[in-house]
Design a protein around this motif. Structure first.
Motif, PDB file in Angstrom:
ATOM      1  N   TRP A  33       0.843  -1.195   0.000  1.00 55.15           N
ATOM      2  CA  TRP A  33       0.000   0.000   0.000  1.00 55.15           C
ATOM      3  C   TRP A  33       0.881   1.249   0.000  1.00 55.15           C
ATOM      4  N   ALA A  34       1.940   1.233   0.818  1.00 56.50           N
ATOM      5  CA  ALA A  34       2.861   2.370   0.871  1.00 56.50           C
ATOM      6  C   ALA A  34       3.546   2.575  -0.476  1.00 56.50           C
ATOM      7  N   ALA A  35       3.984   1.490  -1.105  1.00 59.58           N
ATOM      8  CA  ALA A  35       4.643   1.593  -2.413  1.00 59.58           C
ATOM      9  C   ALA A  35       3.683   2.129  -3.464  1.00 59.58           C
ATOM     10  N   TYR A  36       2.479   1.617  -3.466  1.00 62.24           N
ATOM     11  CA  TYR A  36       1.465   2.050  -4.433  1.00 62.24           C
ATOM     12  C   TYR A  36       1.233   3.558  -4.325  1.00 62.24           C
ATOM     13  N   PHE A  37       1.016   4.041  -3.107  1.00 62.94           N
ATOM     14  CA  PHE A  37       0.702   5.459  -2.943  1.00 62.94           C
ATOM     15  C   PHE A  37       1.921   6.351  -3.119  1.00 62.94           C
ATOM     16  N   ALA A  38       3.111   5.855  -2.807  1.00 64.41           N
ATOM     17  CA  ALA A  38       4.316   6.653  -3.072  1.00 64.41           C
ATOM     18  C   ALA A  38       4.428   6.936  -4.567  1.00 64.41           C
ATOM     19  N   LYS A  39       4.222   5.897  -5.399  1.00 64.66           N
ATOM     20  CA  LYS A  39       4.294   6.081  -6.860  1.00 64.66           C
ATOM     21  C   LYS A  39       3.118   6.900  -7.377  1.00 64.66           C
ATOM     22  N   LYS A  40       1.953   6.709  -6.792  1.00 62.16           N
ATOM     23  CA  LYS A  40       0.774   7.457  -7.235  1.00 62.16           C
ATOM     24  C   LYS A  40       0.932   8.952  -6.939  1.00 62.16           C
ATOM     25  N   LEU A  41       1.455   9.257  -5.759  1.00 62.34           N
ATOM     26  CA  LEU A  41       1.613  10.655  -5.368  1.00 62.34           C
ATOM     27  C   LEU A  41       2.805  11.323  -6.045  1.00 62.34           C
ATOM     28  N   GLU A  42       3.847  10.547  -6.336  1.00 61.65           N
ATOM     29  CA  GLU A  42       5.043  11.094  -6.982  1.00 61.65           C
ATOM     30  C   GLU A  42       5.605  10.045  -7.937  1.00 61.65           C
ATOM     31  N   PRO A  43       5.066   9.990  -9.167  1.00 65.72           N
ATOM     32  CA  PRO A  43       5.458   8.950 -10.126  1.00 65.72           C
ATOM     33  C   PRO A  43       6.947   8.913 -10.460  1.00 65.72           C
ATOM     34  N   SER A  44       7.657  10.020 -10.280  1.00 63.25           N
ATOM     35  CA  SER A  44       9.076  10.038 -10.633  1.00 63.25           C
ATOM     36  C   SER A  44       9.951   9.297  -9.614  1.00 63.25           C
ATOM     37  N   LEU A  45       9.413   8.964  -8.453  1.00 66.20           N
ATOM     38  CA  LEU A  45      10.196   8.263  -7.445  1.00 66.20           C
ATOM     39  C   LEU A  45      10.525   6.846  -7.895  1.00 66.20           C
ATOM     40  N   SER A  46      11.717   6.411  -7.551  1.00 62.84           N
ATOM     41  CA  SER A  46      12.026   4.984  -7.719  1.00 62.84           C
ATOM     42  C   SER A  46      11.714   4.333  -6.374  1.00 62.84           C
ATOM     43  N   VAL A  47      10.864   3.329  -6.412  1.00 64.37           N
ATOM     44  CA  VAL A  47      10.378   2.682  -5.199  1.00 64.37           C
ATOM     45  C   VAL A  47      10.692   1.196  -5.272  1.00 64.37           C
ATOM     46  N   ALA A  48      11.242   0.657  -4.206  1.00 67.99           N
ATOM     47  CA  ALA A  48      11.525  -0.784  -4.143  1.00 67.99           C
ATOM     48  C   ALA A  48      10.891  -1.355  -2.885  1.00 67.99           C
ATOM     49  N   VAL A  49      10.301  -2.528  -3.043  1.00 65.14           N
ATOM     50  CA  VAL A  49       9.750  -3.266  -1.910  1.00 65.14           C
ATOM     51  C   VAL A  49      10.658  -4.463  -1.672  1.00 65.14           C
ATOM     52  N   PHE A  50      11.167  -4.593  -0.477  1.00 71.70           N
ATOM     53  CA  PHE A  50      12.043  -5.693  -0.111  1.00 71.70           C
ATOM     54  C   PHE A  50      11.281  -6.677   0.768  1.00 71.70           C
ATOM     55  N   GLU A  51      11.232  -7.913   0.329  1.00 70.62           N
ATOM     56  CA  GLU A  51      10.522  -8.967   1.058  1.00 70.62           C
ATOM     57  C   GLU A  51      11.454 -10.168   1.161  1.00 70.62           C
ATOM     58  N   ALA A  52      11.649 -10.676   2.350  1.00 69.49           N
ATOM     59  CA  ALA A  52      12.564 -11.796   2.570  1.00 69.49           C
ATOM     60  C   ALA A  52      12.049 -13.095   1.973  1.00 69.49           C
ATOM     61  N   GLU A  53      10.759 -13.260   1.920  1.00 66.30           N
ATOM     62  CA  GLU A  53      10.188 -14.509   1.410  1.00 66.30           C
ATOM     63  C   GLU A  53       9.502 -14.240   0.078  1.00 66.30           C
ATOM     64  N   GLN A  54       8.181 -14.130   0.101  1.00 60.51           N
ATOM     65  CA  GLN A  54       7.409 -13.772  -1.084  1.00 60.51           C
ATOM     66  C   GLN A  54       6.337 -12.794  -0.650  1.00 60.51           C
ATOM     67  N   VAL A  55       5.871 -12.003  -1.571  1.00 55.26           N
ATOM     68  CA  VAL A  55       4.854 -11.005  -1.240  1.00 55.26           C
ATOM     69  C   VAL A  55       3.678 -11.708  -0.575  1.00 55.26           C
ATOM     70  N   GLY A  56       3.242 -11.159   0.546  1.00 54.14           N
ATOM     71  CA  GLY A  56       2.122 -11.742   1.278  1.00 54.14           C
ATOM     72  C   GLY A  56       2.493 -12.934   2.132  1.00 54.14           C
ATOM     73  N   TYR A  57       3.787 -13.191   2.316  1.00 51.88           N
ATOM     74  CA  TYR A  57       4.219 -14.380   3.059  1.00 51.88           C
ATOM     75  C   TYR A  57       3.873 -14.289   4.543  1.00 51.88           C
TER      76      TYR A  57
END
Length: 106
Positions: A33-57
């Motif tokens: 949710w944070a990644a989605y809204f960061a890009k929505k509010l400022e599309p020029s940002l490079s955003v990375a989500v780091f997950e140790a396992e898999q998304v939703g793990y």
């Protein structure tokens, strides 16, 4: 999930060689949710989500990850807590709006 294993995308492990504007640790509801809204509010940002396992793990994929319009407690207790009946109703409406917002985005 086992049936979808062949279709699941694979991403390279982060080696520390790149930089991003926003780094989010955790691929659960809150992180995505944070990644989605960061890009929505400022599309020029490079955003990375780091997950140790898999998304939703983690909790988002088990009993901690639920989407509900029910308040986590008794509505009468909320009403007596200081805001009264109108505040309790407004809180309930926010819960409903939150569920609607997630479903709209999905």
């Amino acid at each position: 999930m086992a049936q979808l294993a062949d279709k699941r995308p694979s991403f390279p492990r982060f080696t520390g060689q790149d930089s991003v504007d926003v780094a989010i640790v955790g691929g659960g509801y809150t992180g995505l949710w944070a990644a989605y809204f960061a890009k929505k509010l400022e599309p020029s940002l490079s955003v990375a989500v780091f997950e140790a396992e898999q998304v939703g793990y983690g909790a988002s994929g088990r009993n901690g990850g639920w989407l509900s319009a029910m308040p986590p407690g008794n509505r009468a207790t909320f009403a007596r807590a200081g805001g009264g009946l109108e505040a309790s109703r407004a809180l309930q409406q926010e819960f409903v709006a939150g569920v609607d917002a997630v479903l709209d985005i999905l």
